[in-house]
Design a protein around this motif. Structure first.
Motif, mmCIF file in Angstrom:
data_model
loop_
_atom_site.group_PDB
_atom_site.id
_atom_site.type_symbol
_atom_site.label_atom_id
_atom_site.label_comp_id
_atom_site.label_asym_id
_atom_site.label_seq_id
_atom_site.Cartn_x
_atom_site.Cartn_y
_atom_site.Cartn_z
ATOM 1 N N ARG A 22 0.840 -1.198 0.000
ATOM 2 C CA ARG A 22 0.000 0.000 0.000
ATOM 3 C C ARG A 22 0.873 1.246 0.000
ATOM 4 O O ARG A 22 1.991 1.247 0.514
ATOM 5 N N CYS A 24 0.313 5.557 0.656
ATOM 6 C CA CYS A 24 -0.558 6.685 0.997
ATOM 7 C C CYS A 24 0.262 7.967 0.938
ATOM 8 O O CYS A 24 1.498 7.933 1.028
ATOM 9 N N GLU A 37 -5.089 14.149 -0.635
ATOM 10 C CA GLU A 37 -4.525 12.925 -0.058
ATOM 11 C C GLU A 37 -4.745 11.778 -1.036
ATOM 12 O O GLU A 37 -5.683 11.801 -1.829
ATOM 13 N N GLU A 39 -4.500 7.321 -1.560
ATOM 14 C CA GLU A 39 -4.390 5.979 -1.007
ATOM 15 C C GLU A 39 -4.449 5.006 -2.172
ATOM 16 O O GLU A 39 -5.427 5.012 -2.923
ATOM 17 N N LEU A 102 -3.243 7.842 10.008
ATOM 18 C CA LEU A 102 -2.642 8.564 8.886
ATOM 19 C C LEU A 102 -2.786 10.074 9.068
ATOM 20 O O LEU A 102 -1.833 10.830 8.836
#
Length: 225
Positions: A22, A24, A37, A39, A102
């Protein structure tokens, strides 16, 4: 961490060997506002993006040990409940799927990172199946442990330089359209450290592009080191 251990992690940042689960990120403007942002399931990225992000990851483990790459150890109070090391462990265990953690991480960076201008915070999560090696450094087909870690890169985002270019829609040479470009990392870190080819939760590897500008305030406020 020594040079060999850094290279062992870095060599995995290739299309056929990468196992980032992953990624982010958070784009911050010059007023310290969060603009956007992101992800992503890393392995699902289109090739063009995939390779660009891999290049950023590689740069975060570049340079020489003791100059650009510094191993930092957490003081005992940061390993207690509420400490920064404990927070990073929780962030790692969440596999970057906890929005609250986060958000807190981005806020910690924004509050402590003294930079004039726009920048991008990127976080990668990976789990590396560490293979046993013989005394002659040949890998055996059995795992010693899984090294689960976070890699963070903080990249300046700068306006491209003015110039002339071909304007296809107008079929003429004219001023080039300027846009915001993500540069190579200025700072970053690997947590936990990969010491003696094993997980070392008591330390991290800190990266700085400029060995003469360590951003000691950022290190102190972000990690308590």
């Amino acid at each position: 961490m020594n040079k060999k251990e850094v290279l062992e992690i870095k060599r995995r940042f290739k299309k056929e060997e990468c196992t980032f689960t992953r990624m982010c990120g958070c784009y911050v403007d010059g007023e310290r506002n969060r603009v956007v942002e992101l992800e992503e399931t890393f392995l699902n990225l289109e090739d063009e993006e995939f390779y660009k992000y891999l290049e950023i990851a590689k740069k975060t483990l570049s340079g020489t040990i003791g100059n650009n790459l510094l191993e930092l150890n957490f003081p005992l109070e940061e390993e207690a409940a509420g400490g920064r090391q404990q927070f990073l462990l929780g962030l790692r265990e969440s596999k970057l799927k906890n929005p609250e953690l986060l958000d807190r991480f981005y806020d910690m960076v924004i509050e402590s990172y003294d930079y004039t201008g726009n920048y991008l915070i990127l976080l990668f999560h990976d789990a590396y199946d560490v293979m046993t090696k013989t005394t002659d450094n040949n890998a055996l087909d059995e795992s010693e442990e899984v090294f689960e870690y976070l890699l963070c890169a903080i990249c300046p985002v700068q306006l491209s330089k003015p110039g002339l270019g071909y304007r296809e829609d107008e079929n003429r040479i004219g001023p080039r359209i300027r846009d915001w470009v993500v540069s190579i990392p200025d700072s970053g870190f690997l947590f936990p450290a990969f010491t003696d080819r094993s997980t070392d939760i008591h330390g991290l590897l800190y990266y700085t592009k400029n060995a003469e500008q360590l951003r000691s305030t950022f290190v102190d406020e972000m990690f308590g080191c």
